[in-house]
Design a protein around this motif. Sequence first.
Motif, PDB file in Angstrom:
ATOM      1  N   ALA B 216      35.209  38.945  70.162  1.00 18.93           N
ATOM      2  CA  ALA B 216      35.671  37.997  69.145  1.00 18.93           C
ATOM      3  C   ALA B 216      36.971  38.483  68.504  1.00 18.93           C
ATOM      4  N   LEU B 217      37.085  39.812  68.321  1.00 18.01           N
ATOM      5  CA  LEU B 217      38.305  40.368  67.725  1.00 18.01           C
ATOM      6  C   LEU B 217      39.537  39.973  68.541  1.00 18.01           C
ATOM      7  N   GLY B 218      39.377  39.950  69.859  1.00  8.72           N
ATOM      8  CA  GLY B 218      40.533  39.691  70.715  1.00  8.72           C
ATOM      9  C   GLY B 218      40.655  38.249  71.162  1.00  8.72           C
ATOM     10  N   PHE B 219      39.821  37.334  70.629  1.00 10.08           N
ATOM     11  CA  PHE B 219      39.860  35.949  71.092  1.00 10.08           C
ATOM     12  C   PHE B 219      41.208  35.293  70.805  1.00 10.08           C
ATOM     13  N   TYR B 220      41.693  34.558  71.792  1.00 11.17           N
ATOM     14  CA  TYR B 220      43.000  33.941  71.602  1.00 11.17           C
ATOM     15  C   TYR B 220      42.973  32.430  71.825  1.00 11.17           C
ATOM     16  N   ILE B 221      42.538  32.029  73.020  1.00 10.24           N
ATOM     17  CA  ILE B 221      42.647  30.616  73.403  1.00 10.24           C
ATOM     18  C   ILE B 221      41.904  29.703  72.435  1.00 10.24           C
ATOM     19  N   THR B 222      40.625  30.048  72.175  1.00 14.76           N
ATOM     20  CA  THR B 222      39.798  29.159  71.369  1.00 14.76           C
ATOM     21  C   THR B 222      40.338  28.986  69.949  1.00 14.76           C
ATOM     22  N   PRO B 223      40.593  30.085  69.214  1.00 16.27           N
ATOM     23  CA  PRO B 223      41.135  29.874  67.863  1.00 16.27           C
ATOM     24  C   PRO B 223      42.480  29.148  67.898  1.00 16.27           C
ATOM     25  N   ALA B 224      43.267  29.424  68.931  1.00 13.72           N
ATOM     26  CA  ALA B 224      44.574  28.762  69.005  1.00 13.72           C
ATOM     27  C   ALA B 224      44.402  27.260  69.193  1.00 13.72           C
ATOM     28  N   MET B 225      43.379  26.852  69.951  1.00 13.52           N
ATOM     29  CA  MET B 225      43.206  25.430  70.243  1.00 13.52           C
ATOM     30  C   MET B 225      42.467  24.680  69.151  1.00 13.52           C
ATOM     31  N   VAL B 226      41.347  25.222  68.680  1.00 11.16           N
ATOM     32  CA  VAL B 226      40.543  24.448  67.726  1.00 11.16           C
ATOM     33  C   VAL B 226      40.768  24.879  66.285  1.00 11.16           C
ATOM     34  N   GLY B 227      41.334  26.077  66.058  1.00 10.77           N
ATOM     35  CA  GLY B 227      41.497  26.569  64.698  1.00 10.77           C
ATOM     36  C   GLY B 227      42.791  26.093  64.057  1.00 10.77           C
ATOM     37  N   GLY B 228      43.706  25.643  64.895  1.00 10.23           N
ATOM     38  CA  GLY B 228      44.960  25.150  64.352  1.00 10.23           C
ATOM     39  C   GLY B 228      45.921  26.263  64.028  1.00 10.23           C
ATOM     40  N   PRO B 229      47.173  25.913  63.779  1.00 10.56           N
ATOM     41  CA  PRO B 229      48.221  26.912  63.616  1.00 10.56           C
ATOM     42  C   PRO B 229      48.104  27.696  62.314  1.00 10.56           C
ATOM     43  N   ARG B 230      47.361  27.157  61.349  1.00  5.33           N
ATOM     44  CA  ARG B 230      47.315  27.850  60.057  1.00  5.33           C
ATOM     45  C   ARG B 230      46.264  28.957  60.035  1.00  5.33           C
ATOM     46  N   GLU B 231      45.181  28.766  60.797  1.00  4.79           N
ATOM     47  CA  GLU B 231      44.117  29.781  60.835  1.00  4.79           C
ATOM     48  C   GLU B 231      44.433  30.768  61.934  1.00  4.79           C
ATOM     49  N   ILE B 232      45.272  31.725  61.597  1.00  8.49           N
ATOM     50  CA  ILE B 232      45.791  32.597  62.642  1.00  8.49           C
ATOM     51  C   ILE B 232      44.912  33.844  62.814  1.00  8.49           C
ATOM     52  N   THR B 233      44.739  34.266  64.064  1.00  8.54           N
ATOM     53  CA  THR B 233      44.001  35.512  64.338  1.00  8.54           C
ATOM     54  C   THR B 233      44.985  36.549  64.864  1.00  8.54           C
ATOM     55  N   LEU B 234      44.497  37.772  64.981  1.00  6.51           N
ATOM     56  CA  LEU B 234      45.355  38.884  65.363  1.00  6.51           C
ATOM     57  C   LEU B 234      46.019  38.623  66.721  1.00  6.51           C
ATOM     58  N   SER B 235      45.220  38.131  67.689  1.00  9.73           N
ATOM     59  CA  SER B 235      45.802  37.915  69.015  1.00  9.73           C
ATOM     60  C   SER B 235      46.807  36.768  69.004  1.00  9.73           C
ATOM     61  N   MET B 236      46.581  35.754  68.126  1.00 10.70           N
ATOM     62  CA  MET B 236      47.572  34.690  68.000  1.00 10.70           C
ATOM     63  C   MET B 236      48.875  35.228  67.424  1.00 10.70           C
ATOM     64  N   LEU B 237      48.730  36.125  66.445  1.00  7.49           N
ATOM     65  CA  LEU B 237      49.911  36.721  65.826  1.00  7.49           C
ATOM     66  C   LEU B 237      50.705  37.526  66.851  1.00  7.49           C
ATOM     67  N   ILE B 238      49.964  38.256  67.691  1.00  2.00           N
ATOM     68  CA  ILE B 238      50.625  39.046  68.726  1.00  2.00           C
ATOM     69  C   ILE B 238      51.417  38.138  69.662  1.00  2.00           C
ATOM     70  N   ALA B 239      50.738  37.047  70.104  1.00  2.00           N
ATOM     71  CA  ALA B 239      51.398  36.111  71.015  1.00  2.00           C
ATOM     72  C   ALA B 239      52.655  35.519  70.384  1.00  2.00           C
ATOM     73  N   GLN B 240      52.535  35.192  69.095  1.00  2.00           N
ATOM     74  CA  GLN B 240      53.660  34.632  68.355  1.00  2.00           C
ATOM     75  C   GLN B 240      54.858  35.585  68.347  1.00  2.00           C
ATOM     76  N   GLN B 241      54.547  36.869  68.090  1.00  2.00           N
ATOM     77  CA  GLN B 241      55.603  37.871  68.017  1.00  2.00           C
ATOM     78  C   GLN B 241      56.275  38.064  69.375  1.00  2.00           C
ATOM     79  N   VAL B 242      55.438  37.957  70.445  1.00  2.00           N
ATOM     80  CA  VAL B 242      56.002  38.074  71.788  1.00  2.00           C
ATOM     81  C   VAL B 242      56.946  36.906  72.053  1.00  2.00           C
ATOM     82  N   ASP B 243      56.513  35.713  71.603  1.00  2.00           N
ATOM     83  CA  ASP B 243      57.371  34.521  71.762  1.00  2.00           C
ATOM     84  C   ASP B 243      58.717  34.738  71.097  1.00  2.00           C
ATOM     85  N   HIS B 244      58.685  35.414  69.951  1.00  2.00           N
ATOM     86  CA  HIS B 244      59.918  35.662  69.220  1.00  2.00           C
ATOM     87  C   HIS B 244      60.614  36.924  69.700  1.00  2.00           C
ATOM     88  N   LEU B 245      60.127  37.477  70.817  1.00  2.00           N
ATOM     89  CA  LEU B 245      60.690  38.679  71.425  1.00  2.00           C
ATOM     90  C   LEU B 245      60.687  39.867  70.472  1.00  2.00           C
TER      91      LEU B 245
END
Lengths: 363, 283
Positions: B216-245
């Motif tokens: 659950a700590l590392g979950f990415y796809i599910t929170p990203a899809m159903v949790g929406g952009p405001r409810e961010i998790t650690l793995s979503m934050l990581i992905a975001q930072q990668v997007d921003h290089l």
Amino acid sequence: MNGSGRGASVLLTDLEKRFDRTNAVDGVSLDIHSGEFLTLLGPSGSGKTTTLMMIAGFETPTAGDIAIDGTSVVAMPPYRRNIGMVFQSYALFPHLTVADNIGFPLKQRGVPKAERAKLVAEALELVHLPGYGSRYPRQLSGGQQQRVAVARAVVFKPRLLLMDEPLGALDKQLRENLQLEMRRLHADLGITFIYVTHDQEEALTMSDRIAVMNDGKVAQIGRPEDLYDRPTSRFVAGFIGESNFLPAIVRGLEDDVVVAECEGAIIRALSPGKPAPGEKVMLTTRPERLRFADTALNPNIAQNRLSVTVTEAVFAGERCRYMLQAGDGTAMVLKEPSSAAIRRRSVGERAEIAWSVADTILV
Amino acid sequence: MTRDWSRAPPAMMPLLLVAPLVVFMLAFYALPVVAMLMRSVSDPVWSVANYAALPEDVVFLKTFSNTFYTSLIVTVATLLMAYPVALALVRAPRWAPLILVLILLPFWTSVLVRSYAWMVLMGRHGLINEALTAAGLLERPLRILNTPLATQIAMTHILLPYMILPIANALRQIDPSLLRASSGLGAPPWRTFMQVTLPLSMPGVAAGVLLVFVLALGFYITPAMVGGPREITLSMLIAQQVDHLNWAYAATLSAVLLATSLALIGICYRLPGVGNAFRMNVR
């Protein structure tokens, strides 16, 4: 409770247990007396364990009744039957200490903690394991685990103790020691023991009475010496101890003694029934009750005589064991206590053997 | 050239057998992970500045606690629902095949597909809202999608098998004669459950809790899809930072996530009996 003494009486009436299409237990009726040590003896698949499990309440009979002290317990769940039970695997709780294992049945009965500790200590004393209370079952040897299982099964003072091959997993030496301890425990507690085993020696050593089971039925029930000396069937004669089987033809009757012809000789045997002349029958006798005629005991006692050829001779320390062949090929075994004064027979030698009519049974 | 293959040198065999996988894992997994983690201490300069900044990093702290909280809720929810199912799986052998299929079918279905399914179900005009409004129970559709609740529901569903299977495994290993012994010694069924079954299944419970929590700590796809952009998790934050290089920051966060997971696994392994629950029986 209307039973007399400290032990429960158990009455099994036409007990049946059907699994799929086979009858594991097929009409067992037993009257087990208060304070008795009764053994259910039989080969695997004979229904002895299933019978025990029905008494304990872990299996429900398909038909028949189980009454403990006159009250039917068939509809009663195991946890209300107040029966002690020792399992083959001991079934000690691995997450509890020895003391907590033994205290388990007391806890279920709401015995206060201080009282519990006292009873647990007494039970450990009873099975010669004082001071072992704080250990875990895995830290004990097989024999010690077995004792703990016994202590746990009797600590709440049940009137009936069931044991399912409790010594089966132990080595021979330990088993023999524990057999004697079981007997002593039975005498000390005075409660009824029902013991399941496939080991006939164990059954003979410990029991007041033995019920020999075969194919889901009681083949014979009686005191150990009755079963050994007076088997009523070929199965019992073969299962308990070693037996010689002599095919014979009935020639006549003398009171309760059957006169039969076997390998050209006349053999007299005790018979429960009265077979007709000409009937083909099977006579049985024990190897250690045969003697060579020239070293025989009182010839008035050893009336049955048969000519044989020695086919194998084995010296086994305390006794000599001979394989013999009578007449056309009936194989027999003779066991003779060894003595430097008795001449040992050699293979191929012809001899006459003799034994008592009282040791010859028609089965 | 005759060679007796039945007597090939045994010492080398295991090494040869695992060599292809080891080379693959080293080249395509271990090396990139190490390279990635190095960036957290080498970018922009060699220092631990990236880590030193974390305790004052509001975004990180909020995301980390949010992720931890979600994992906790999901773990508790799966545990409460999984235990009875595991018990049924082991104690009702007649139904076990059906129960197992019901557990494993979704298990084998892609997480992406299942997350989509939850979006469809929980959407503003999704099945749940439509049904409840049609039945007159709701006047206006509920907002479920893009809330923490949506993430928790979907993750609980997806992670349930990871809780059920270890618990069922632990329950299956309980010697049935122990339950008989307990009953024979005077314990009614619920006492047998509390005093024998439950304590003996704890290694399985611990294994399930650990698995679900760490996953659950590392979950990415599910929170990203159903949790929406405001409810961010650690793995979503990581992905975001990668997007921003923003590689250094992403690497630092990854290291924190990895360390947290490893620490939890380490703690659980030291609990008595739990290590055994993970150990496979290789004969």
